[in-house]
Design a protein around this motif. Structure first.
Motif, PDB file in Angstrom:
ATOM      1  N   GLN A 181       0.828  -1.205   0.000  1.00  0.00           N
ATOM      2  CA  GLN A 181       0.000   0.000   0.000  1.00  0.00           C
ATOM      3  C   GLN A 181       0.859   1.251   0.000  1.00  0.00           C
ATOM      4  OE1 GLN A 181      -2.552  -0.632   3.376  1.00  0.00           O
ATOM      5  NE2 GLN A 181      -3.979  -1.919   2.240  1.00  0.00           N
ATOM      6  N   VAL A 182       1.952   1.246   0.776  1.00  0.00           N
ATOM      7  CA  VAL A 182       2.861   2.396   0.753  1.00  0.00           C
ATOM      8  C   VAL A 182       3.449   2.577  -0.641  1.00  0.00           C
ATOM      9  CG1 VAL A 182       4.984   3.388   1.670  1.00  0.00           C
ATOM     10  CG2 VAL A 182       3.428   2.179   3.205  1.00  0.00           C
ATOM     11  N   GLU A 183       3.911   1.484  -1.239  1.00  0.00           N
ATOM     12  CA  GLU A 183       4.485   1.530  -2.585  1.00  0.00           C
ATOM     13  C   GLU A 183       3.491   2.124  -3.568  1.00  0.00           C
ATOM     14  OE1 GLU A 183       7.058   0.849  -5.854  1.00  0.00           O
ATOM     15  OE2 GLU A 183       7.530   0.674  -3.725  1.00  0.00           O
ATOM     16  N   SER A 184       2.248   1.692  -3.491  1.00  0.00           N
ATOM     17  CA  SER A 184       1.224   2.180  -4.405  1.00  0.00           C
ATOM     18  C   SER A 184       0.937   3.660  -4.180  1.00  0.00           C
ATOM     19  CB  SER A 184      -0.057   1.357  -4.230  1.00  0.00           C
ATOM     20  OG  SER A 184      -1.090   1.846  -5.061  1.00  0.00           O
ATOM     21  N   VAL A 185       0.772   4.052  -2.937  1.00  0.00           N
ATOM     22  CA  VAL A 185       0.475   5.452  -2.626  1.00  0.00           C
ATOM     23  C   VAL A 185       1.582   6.373  -3.125  1.00  0.00           C
ATOM     24  CG1 VAL A 185       0.309   7.107  -0.724  1.00  0.00           C
ATOM     25  CG2 VAL A 185      -1.066   5.022  -0.690  1.00  0.00           C
ATOM     26  N   LEU A 186       2.825   5.937  -2.975  1.00  0.00           N
ATOM     27  CA  LEU A 186       3.936   6.803  -3.350  1.00  0.00           C
ATOM     28  C   LEU A 186       4.235   6.803  -4.838  1.00  0.00           C
ATOM     29  CD1 LEU A 186       6.529   6.170  -0.480  1.00  0.00           C
ATOM     30  CD2 LEU A 186       5.221   8.257  -0.901  1.00  0.00           C
ATOM     31  N   PHE A 187       4.252   5.610  -5.459  1.00  0.00           N
ATOM     32  CA  PHE A 187       4.918   5.492  -6.754  1.00  0.00           C
ATOM     33  C   PHE A 187       4.052   5.024  -7.919  1.00  0.00           C
ATOM     34  CE2 PHE A 187       8.396   4.971  -3.609  1.00  0.00           C
ATOM     35  CZ  PHE A 187       9.118   6.100  -3.953  1.00  0.00           C
ATOM     36  N   ARG A 188       2.761   4.810  -7.697  1.00  0.00           N
ATOM     37  CA  ARG A 188       1.931   4.512  -8.862  1.00  0.00           C
ATOM     38  C   ARG A 188       1.841   5.767  -9.730  1.00  0.00           C
ATOM     39  NH1 ARG A 188      -3.596   4.175  -5.258  1.00  0.00           N
ATOM     40  NH2 ARG A 188      -4.004   6.406  -5.163  1.00  0.00           N
ATOM     41  N   SER A 189       1.258   5.619 -10.909  1.00  0.00           N
ATOM     42  CA  SER A 189       1.273   6.725 -11.873  1.00  0.00           C
ATOM     43  C   SER A 189       0.593   7.981 -11.338  1.00  0.00           C
ATOM     44  CB  SER A 189       0.596   6.288 -13.179  1.00  0.00           C
ATOM     45  OG  SER A 189      -0.747   5.893 -12.943  1.00  0.00           O
ATOM     46  N   ASP A 190      -0.421   7.830 -10.500  1.00  0.00           N
ATOM     47  CA  ASP A 190      -1.102   8.991  -9.916  1.00  0.00           C
ATOM     48  C   ASP A 190      -0.770   9.117  -8.433  1.00  0.00           C
ATOM     49  OD1 ASP A 190      -2.438   6.709  -9.110  1.00  0.00           O
ATOM     50  OD2 ASP A 190      -4.444   7.584  -9.310  1.00  0.00           O
ATOM     51  N   GLY A 191       0.427   8.653  -8.049  1.00  0.00           N
ATOM     52  CA  GLY A 191       0.803   8.617  -6.647  1.00  0.00           C
ATOM     53  C   GLY A 191       1.363   9.922  -6.124  1.00  0.00           C
ATOM     54  N   ALA A 192       1.743   9.874  -4.847  1.00  0.00           N
ATOM     55  CA  ALA A 192       2.161  11.079  -4.148  1.00  0.00           C
ATOM     56  C   ALA A 192       3.500  11.607  -4.621  1.00  0.00           C
ATOM     57  CB  ALA A 192       2.209  10.801  -2.641  1.00  0.00           C
ATOM     58  N   ALA A 193       4.448  10.722  -4.935  1.00  0.00           N
ATOM     59  CA  ALA A 193       5.809  11.170  -5.228  1.00  0.00           C
ATOM     60  C   ALA A 193       5.847  12.170  -6.377  1.00  0.00           C
ATOM     61  CB  ALA A 193       6.701   9.972  -5.534  1.00  0.00           C
ATOM     62  N   ALA A 194       5.022  11.935  -7.388  1.00  0.00           N
ATOM     63  CA  ALA A 194       5.036  12.820  -8.556  1.00  0.00           C
ATOM     64  C   ALA A 194       4.528  14.220  -8.228  1.00  0.00           C
ATOM     65  CB  ALA A 194       4.195  12.218  -9.676  1.00  0.00           C
ATOM     66  N   GLN A 195       3.788  14.363  -7.122  1.00  0.00           N
ATOM     67  CA  GLN A 195       3.218  15.653  -6.750  1.00  0.00           C
ATOM     68  C   GLN A 195       4.091  16.434  -5.776  1.00  0.00           C
ATOM     69  OE1 GLN A 195       0.631  15.614  -9.322  1.00  0.00           O
ATOM     70  NE2 GLN A 195       0.008  17.080  -7.752  1.00  0.00           N
ATOM     71  N   LEU A 196       5.040  15.751  -5.154  1.00  0.00           N
ATOM     72  CA  LEU A 196       5.801  16.396  -4.086  1.00  0.00           C
ATOM     73  C   LEU A 196       6.896  17.295  -4.635  1.00  0.00           C
ATOM     74  CD1 LEU A 196       6.145  13.398  -1.603  1.00  0.00           C
ATOM     75  CD2 LEU A 196       4.523  15.304  -1.521  1.00  0.00           C
ATOM     76  N   GLN A 197       7.085  18.416  -3.990  1.00  0.00           N
ATOM     77  CA  GLN A 197       8.143  19.342  -4.361  1.00  0.00           C
ATOM     78  C   GLN A 197       9.415  18.991  -3.609  1.00  0.00           C
ATOM     79  OE1 GLN A 197       6.653  23.260  -3.555  1.00  0.00           O
ATOM     80  NE2 GLN A 197       5.121  23.188  -5.192  1.00  0.00           N
TER      81      GLN A 197
END
Length: 293
Positions: free
Chosen positions: A73-89
């Motif tokens: 679940q952590v992996e998905s939240v962070l790194f899926r295509s619409d995940g958090a990592a892509a939004q973080l500055q």
């Protein structure tokens, strides 16, 4: 004290919900997302707003807290295509509060570091009642820079939040030891009370006698009460959680070639309960698993 640090929050389960509320009550603006949109909406208010997606929750956040259940679940939240990592500055910090084991944390720290995002490893212990009071134990590890930003947020949820190491993964290692003890103590409580039952003793009276003696433990007092009252549908910690956590414990032990015979035996007990279809029951159901093997 009101702060301008904004917090994105993912995961509003039995513990995550009250933890997020404690952070909001401490004056941090919290934008929170859960797979149950209704759950998020029901908790909104007092500085906590419900987000409709992971991306919405984390957009503009300086700190993102993950309180989900599993490494996947952590992996998905962070790194899926619409995940958090892509939004973080760059300069944002992710705080992982789930029990996921040291290996995954170390990997996520490297990947987030590549995009200029920090990671604080902060698994929790204490249960639902203590989460609601901001009375958790949090085992914190990470860089001094990341901790300087996140410690006030963590302190809003915890009565005790020691820094146990400078590297993400150190907190998980301490939590592995914690879960070994918790898992074995619950199993031992169930085994002891099942033995009392099989010998024809009054189980509740036996529990009352022993809970104040040298043989007692927090788990014998807490889970033992649920065992003798049969409160297995009042789920404060699901048996499935200890299937996961004891798997993490035994895997971590194998990685350093450390024998953990008691943890391995407890793991088999939790697996037996899951196989019986009891995974969503309270973990005190191990008492019934042992009474009816």
């Amino acid at each position: 004290m009101v702060t301008t640090t904004t917090v994105g929050w993912i995961g509003l389960g039995a513990m995550g919900g009250p933890m997020a509320q404690c952070v909001a009550q401490a004056g941090f603006p919290v934008s929170a997302y859960d797979v149950s949109v209704e759950r998020a909406r029901s908790l909104a208010g007092g500085g906590l707003s419900a987000a409709g997606s992971v991306q919405e929750a984390v957009t503009g956040a300086k700190v993102v807290v993950l309180m989900v259940a599993t490494p996947d679940q952590v992996e998905s939240v962070l790194f899926r295509s619409d995940g958090a990592a892509a939004q973080l500055q760059a300069g944002a910090i992710v705080v992982v509060m789930a029990t996921v084991g040291p290996g995954p944390i170390e990997g996520w720290a490297r990947r987030l570091g590549d995009i200029g995002v920090g990671l604080v490893d902060a698994p929790v212990s204490g249960g639902v009642a203590r989460a609601a009071k901001g009375d958790l134990l949090v085992m914190v590890s990470g860089s001094a820079e990341a901790l300087a930003v996140t410690q006030p947020i963590i302190d809003a949820m915890a009565s005790t939040a020691p820094v146990v190491g400078p590297r993400p993964g150190d907190g998980q290692k301490v939590k592995v030891v914690n879960q070994l003890l918790c898992g074995v103590h619950i199993a031992a409580a169930g085994e002891a009370l099942a033995l009392a039952d099989s010998m024809g003793l009054d189980v509740e009276s036996t529990w009352q006698v022993l809970k104040s003696g040298a043989a007692s433990s927090f788990m014998f007092g807490d889970r033992g009460e649920r065992m003798v009252t049969g409160a297995f549908d009042d789920v404060r910690s699901a048996l499935d959680i200890f299937v996961k956590d004891m798997g993490i414990v035994t895997a971590a032990a194998k990685s350093v070639e450390q024998p953990t015979p008691l943890a391995s035996a407890a793991e088999q007990l939790y697996l037996t309960g899951r196989r019986k279809g009891l995974g969503r029951k309270d973990d005190s159901i191990v008492f019934e698993v042992l009474r009816h093997p």
